[in-house]
Design a protein around this motif. Structure first.
Motif, PDB file in Angstrom:
ATOM      1  N   ARG A 390      64.207 -15.636  29.277  1.00 17.13           N
ATOM      2  CA  ARG A 390      64.294 -16.873  30.054  1.00 17.13           C
ATOM      3  C   ARG A 390      62.960 -17.197  30.707  1.00 17.13           C
ATOM      4  O   ARG A 390      62.497 -18.344  30.670  1.00 17.13           O
ATOM      5  CB  ARG A 390      65.361 -16.741  31.133  1.00 17.13           C
ATOM      6  N   GLU A 391      62.334 -16.196  31.306  1.00 13.23           N
ATOM      7  CA  GLU A 391      61.065 -16.417  31.991  1.00 13.23           C
ATOM      8  C   GLU A 391      60.016 -16.982  31.039  1.00 13.23           C
ATOM      9  O   GLU A 391      59.272 -17.912  31.397  1.00 13.23           O
ATOM     10  CB  GLU A 391      60.578 -15.094  32.592  1.00 13.23           C
ATOM     11  N   ARG A 392      59.968 -16.466  29.820  1.00 11.49           N
ATOM     12  CA  ARG A 392      58.966 -16.925  28.873  1.00 11.49           C
ATOM     13  C   ARG A 392      59.272 -18.322  28.341  1.00 11.49           C
ATOM     14  O   ARG A 392      58.365 -19.139  28.164  1.00 11.49           O
ATOM     15  CB  ARG A 392      58.860 -15.924  27.717  1.00 11.49           C
ATOM     16  N   ILE A 393      60.538 -18.608  28.099  1.00 14.46           N
ATOM     17  CA  ILE A 393      60.896 -19.939  27.598  1.00 14.46           C
ATOM     18  C   ILE A 393      60.649 -20.994  28.667  1.00 14.46           C
ATOM     19  O   ILE A 393      60.095 -22.066  28.397  1.00 14.46           O
ATOM     20  CB  ILE A 393      62.360 -19.968  27.122  1.00 14.46           C
ATOM     21  N   ALA A 395      58.588 -20.799  31.189  1.00 12.58           N
ATOM     22  CA  ALA A 395      57.139 -20.952  31.382  1.00 12.58           C
ATOM     23  C   ALA A 395      56.541 -21.822  30.292  1.00 12.58           C
ATOM     24  O   ALA A 395      55.575 -22.552  30.519  1.00 12.58           O
ATOM     25  CB  ALA A 395      56.474 -19.571  31.385  1.00 12.58           C
ATOM     26  N   GLN A 396      57.122 -21.769  29.115  1.00 10.30           N
ATOM     27  CA  GLN A 396      56.641 -22.566  27.982  1.00 10.30           C
ATOM     28  C   GLN A 396      57.023 -24.032  28.131  1.00 10.30           C
ATOM     29  O   GLN A 396      56.201 -24.922  27.909  1.00 10.30           O
ATOM     30  CB  GLN A 396      57.249 -21.984  26.699  1.00 10.30           C
ATOM     31  N   THR A 397      58.270 -24.302  28.524  1.00 13.67           N
ATOM     32  CA  THR A 397      58.746 -25.678  28.732  1.00 13.67           C
ATOM     33  C   THR A 397      59.562 -25.712  30.027  1.00 13.67           C
ATOM     34  O   THR A 397      60.788 -25.577  29.994  1.00 13.67           O
ATOM     35  CB  THR A 397      59.616 -26.150  27.548  1.00 13.67           C
ATOM     36  N   PRO A 398      58.915 -25.914  31.174  1.00 14.83           N
ATOM     37  CA  PRO A 398      59.638 -25.891  32.447  1.00 14.83           C
ATOM     38  C   PRO A 398      60.481 -27.132  32.714  1.00 14.83           C
ATOM     39  O   PRO A 398      61.284 -27.138  33.640  1.00 14.83           O
ATOM     40  CB  PRO A 398      58.516 -25.780  33.482  1.00 14.83           C
ATOM     41  N   VAL A 399      60.276 -28.175  31.919  1.00 10.83           N
ATOM     42  CA  VAL A 399      61.035 -29.420  32.088  1.00 10.83           C
ATOM     43  C   VAL A 399      61.741 -29.743  30.782  1.00 10.83           C
ATOM     44  O   VAL A 399      61.153 -29.645  29.701  1.00 10.83           O
ATOM     45  CB  VAL A 399      60.121 -30.584  32.491  1.00 10.83           C
ATOM     46  N   ALA A 400      63.027 -30.121  30.877  1.00  9.51           N
ATOM     47  CA  ALA A 400      63.805 -30.484  29.688  1.00  9.51           C
ATOM     48  C   ALA A 400      64.526 -31.798  29.928  1.00  9.51           C
ATOM     49  O   ALA A 400      65.161 -31.987  30.970  1.00  9.51           O
ATOM     50  CB  ALA A 400      64.803 -29.390  29.344  1.00  9.51           C
TER      51      ALA A 400
END
Length: 531
Positions: A390-393, A395-400
């Motif tokens: 979760r932390e890595r995803i 950090a990759q896309t913090p806004v959806a």
């Protein structure tokens, strides 16, 4: 136009909060895609003061998700065009005719000395849209599994198989061959009462295979047939005891009673009574696990009960003292109604077996189905490496921005909730759900997000909950876009949040149509008027 009620206001694209968990309900013709592009521009610029996301973002940091590849291409083109147009507005090269109110207001929020920098950021974003994180749900899930293979426990070289029909057919045939062929004649006869053929099993399981069912206590079809069939047989045989004699006693009682005028001849006829008793006698003489044939029994299923018999009395007649036979019949019917059913047990066992075989075939071919990628990502997020994944995803896309939220299934929402912790309303992330519950086109697949939102609203102390409704609206209200979100800094209410009408069915400007329940719960409600 601002409402006099602080909790009800127009949804202004320039002031809409771009942090936490938000839901925008957009009816047809309200400019949903225009609004999404406007919010995207603000995210790229880091615009909005307290309503802004904490930092300006690149296109690869903003996840935009929709349901079809065609929709992703259209969204990408529309967003790119809007970014180019906004950059031209800041460069001063956009004609006054093309510079709409949004762009004019956006420019006034920026010191003129910073316009070149804003234009450069927008141009860079437009030129990098080929790398933008705009995906379908399945393509994005597959990408996350592949890019984070170590944390998700996935293989690096698995391919997405859009059509699982051939592989599913093979899995069904394998399960039928492995589990049905070894059955004894008695077991096969019981199986045939549910599925006369492989084609019948395939048709019966078609809608179950995409879903996760409860675990079955039976290891295979043979065990389910023995366990459920055996229990059913024991209970039916016990229930049959003494009913041959009871039927004779019932027949003699009716022969005497129906000769009098104390019964309504339209409600209780001797020919009907004889037909009911014949059906009951036929069942009592059998030896198998068959239940009473309710079709043959007909109205007797109710009229042979004490209350049913008394309802057949003539108006002038007093209620007689009924023999205990009829109370025993009512007990018999109640007992037979609780018999274990063979079909549900077989469906559960077969569904699990076919799903396991399908996964084994996919792993051998290094393939993933659409449902498999979502299920695997959800399990990975809930697994031992879930926190790091979760932390890595995030950090990759913090806004959806999730388009067409009304078609989001419970499994998909579970993924979003695991990533963005919707109840936490975290300012460090943003989950924006956009759609219209009245226009779901995937109801056959079981989208349950509106129900999920209502359940979230029932949680005491939660900071985000949504409960969209889809009641018929007046013409103005039908073409409206609504948003329900908790205002920044608002505290949870002490009582459970209302769920039946958390939002007004029709977001009408008139005060009587405002969502008073939402206002009293401390929520802010906003809508976008039709463009």
């Amino acid at each position: 136009m601002m409402s006099t009620d602080d909790t009800v206001q127009d949804l202004a694209p320039l002031r809409f909060p771009l942090w936490g968990s938000r839901l925008i309900e957009a009816s047809a013709g309200t400019g949903k895609t225009w609004t999404m592009a406007a919010l995207y521009v603000r995210l790229v610029l880091g615009h909005g003061g307290e309503a802004a996301y904490p930092q300006a973002l690149r296109p690869d940091q903003i996840l935009v998700m929709t349901f079809t590849r065609a929709a992703t291409r259209e969204l990408s083109d529309r967003i790119r065009a809007r970014l180019v147009q906004a950059a031209q507005a800041f460069r001063g090269s956009l004609s006054a005719q093309d510079e709409d109110g949004f762009l004019k207001a956006l420019k006034t929020d920026w010191p003129e000395s910073q316009w070149p920098q804003a234009a450069w950021r927008l141009e860079q974003a437009a030129s990098s849209m080929d790398d933008a994180a705009i995906h379908t749900i399945d393509a994005w899930c597959q990408r996350m599994l592949r890019e984070h293979a170590l944390d998700s426990g996935s293989l690096f070289d698995e391919t997405l198989q859009p059509d699982e029909q051939a592989l599913r057919q093979q899995a069904l045939q394998d399960v039928w061959r492995q589990q049905a062929y070894p059955l004894s004649p008695t077991q096969m006869a019981a199986l045939a009462s549910v599925w006369p053929s492989l084609d019948a099993m395939e048709a019966d399981l078609k809608d179950l295979l995409p879903h996760t069912l409860p675990d079955s206590p039976h290891a295979n079809l043979a065990q389910a047939l023995d366990d459920v069939g055996g229990e059913r047989l024991r209970r039916v045989q016990a229930a049959r005891q003494g009913w041959a004699e009871r039927i004779v006693a019932m027949s003699q009682w009716f022969e005497v009673q129906l000769a009098s005028k104390d019964w309504n001849g339209n409600k209780l006829r001797s020919t009907s009574v004889q037909k009911w008793l014949d059906a009951l006698a036929s069942w009592a003489q059998q030896e198998g696990a068959e239940s009473l044939d309710l079709k043959a029994l007909g109205a007797g299923a109710e009229k042979l009960r004490p209350e049913g018999l008394l309802g057949c009395r003539a108006k002038h007649a007093a209620d007689p003292v009924l023999p205990p036979l009829f109370a025993e019949f009512a007990q018999l019917m109640d007992e037979l109604a609780t018999l274990p059913e063979l079909a549900p047990a077989l469906r559960c066992v077969a569904t699990h077996a076919v799903q396991r075989r399908l996964r084994a075939l996919q792993q051998a071919r290094r393939e993933l189905g659409f449902g498999e990628v979502q299920e695997r990502l959800a399990k990975a997020l809930a697994g031992p490496q879930g926190a790091r994944l979760r932390e890595r995803i995030v950090a990759q896309t913090p806004v959806a921005l999730i388009d067409e939220f009304q078609d989001t299934s419970a499994l998909q929402y579970r993924i979003f909730d695991a990533l963005f912790h919707t109840a936490a309303n975290d300012p460090a992330t943003a989950l924006l759900l956009i759609g219209d519950p009245k226009q779901s086109i995937y109801r056959f697949r079981g989208p349950t997000l509106p129900a999920t939102c209502k359940r979230a609203a029932q949680r005491r102390g939660g900071t985000t909950a949504w409960a969209p409704t889809s009641a018929p609206a007046r013409p103005w209200c039908r073409r409206s876009t609504r948003c329900l979100s908790r205002p920044k800094g608002a505290t949870p209410t002490a009582a459970p949040l209302p769920t039946a009408r958390l939002m007004a069915a029709t977001p009408c400007p008139s005060r009587r149509c405002r969502p008073k329940a939402a206002a009293s719960a401390g929520w802010s409600v906003a809508w976008i008027k039709p463009r």
